[in-house]
Design a protein around this motif. Structure first.
Motif, PDB file in Angstrom:
ATOM      1  N   HIS A   1       0.868  -1.178   0.000  1.00  0.00           N
ATOM      2  CA  HIS A   1       0.000   0.000   0.000  1.00  0.00           C
ATOM      3  C   HIS A   1       0.903   1.226   0.000  1.00  0.00           C
ATOM      4  N   SER A   2       0.363   2.368  -0.378  1.00  0.00           N
ATOM      5  CA  SER A   2       1.152   3.599  -0.335  1.00  0.00           C
ATOM      6  C   SER A   2       1.368   4.083   1.097  1.00  0.00           C
ATOM      7  N   ASP A   3       0.557   3.609   2.037  1.00  0.00           N
ATOM      8  CA  ASP A   3       0.687   3.941   3.452  1.00  0.00           C
ATOM      9  C   ASP A   3       1.312   2.747   4.178  1.00  0.00           C
ATOM     10  N   LEU A   4       2.366   2.981   4.950  1.00  0.00           N
ATOM     11  CA  LEU A   4       3.071   1.892   5.629  1.00  0.00           C
ATOM     12  C   LEU A   4       2.169   1.105   6.568  1.00  0.00           C
ATOM     13  N   ALA A   5       1.387   1.780   7.372  1.00  0.00           N
ATOM     14  CA  ALA A   5       0.509   1.081   8.312  1.00  0.00           C
ATOM     15  C   ALA A   5      -0.512   0.214   7.582  1.00  0.00           C
ATOM     16  N   LEU A   6      -1.049   0.699   6.471  1.00  0.00           N
ATOM     17  CA  LEU A   6      -2.015  -0.090   5.712  1.00  0.00           C
ATOM     18  C   LEU A   6      -1.344  -1.271   5.017  1.00  0.00           C
ATOM     19  N   ALA A   7      -0.099  -1.123   4.613  1.00  0.00           N
ATOM     20  CA  ALA A   7       0.631  -2.256   4.031  1.00  0.00           C
ATOM     21  C   ALA A   7       0.831  -3.337   5.098  1.00  0.00           C
ATOM     22  N   LEU A   8       1.203  -2.927   6.306  1.00  0.00           N
ATOM     23  CA  LEU A   8       1.356  -3.885   7.403  1.00  0.00           C
ATOM     24  C   LEU A   8       0.023  -4.534   7.765  1.00  0.00           C
ATOM     25  N   LEU A   9      -1.047  -3.738   7.804  1.00  0.00           N
ATOM     26  CA  LEU A   9      -2.366  -4.292   8.108  1.00  0.00           C
ATOM     27  C   LEU A   9      -2.827  -5.267   7.033  1.00  0.00           C
TER      28      LEU A   9
END
Length: 171
Positions: A125-133
């Motif tokens: 994802h372009s957002d790190l937290a969303l990629a981890l989620l």
């Protein structure tokens, strides 16, 4: 510290209190995470409601309190890492990389193995937290599919009227 259920309206609290998520749909959860632009408190609490089995556990009160403090502080990356630690204790972050505007995150059960031997799950994802989620949701889907009983299964006793018969003809 307030739990996820206490931060939700009263009519939504029963969904959090169940030990096994009844409404866990990995495909819709993955789509919800991909379409989000940033992590928000409602998104994180919804993810906990849908995908987390250990969160409401009484024996995890210190860890859940820490997670709720991180959510309250909107420390989304730290909250996601705490969620992985709480919900997937056998999984670890294997890789976090940024390439051409997207974060790539991999979670693995065997982090020390070479990449080609490891069966990790990935999120991007372009957002790190969303990629981890996203990686977290993928790992949760895998562990939900491979549910094992806590005790080994035992073969049922054979009926006394049962007699094995050899059907091969060697004559």
């Amino acid at each position: 510290m307030a739990s996820a259920a206490e931060l939700r309206p009263a009519e939504d609290r029963d969904a959090v209190m169940s030990a096994i998520p009844q409404n866990f749909d990995p495909a819709s959860l993955g789509e919800q995470l991909r379409s989000a632009h940033t992590v928000t408190r409602p998104l994180m609490l919804d993810l906990i409601d849908k995908a987390c089995r250990r969160f409401p556990s009484l024996g995890q009160s210190e860890r859940t309190a820490r997670l709720m403090r991180l959510i309250g502080a909107e420390a989304w990356v730290d909250a996601t890492l705490a969620l992985v630690e709480l919900e997937l204790p056998l999984w670890q972050v294997r890789r976090i990389a940024y390439d051409e505007g997207e974060w790539y995150c991999a979670l693995s059960r065997e982090r020390e193995l070479p990449d080609w031997l490891d069966s990790s799950v990935e999120g991007r994802h372009s957002d790190l937290a969303l990629a981890l989620l996203s990686a977290f949701a993928e790992a949760q889907a895998l562990t939900a599919e491979v549910t094992r009983p806590s005790v080994p299964s035992v073969r049922q006793p054979v009926s006394p009227l049962y007699e094995p018969v050899n059907c091969d003809h060697f004559g």
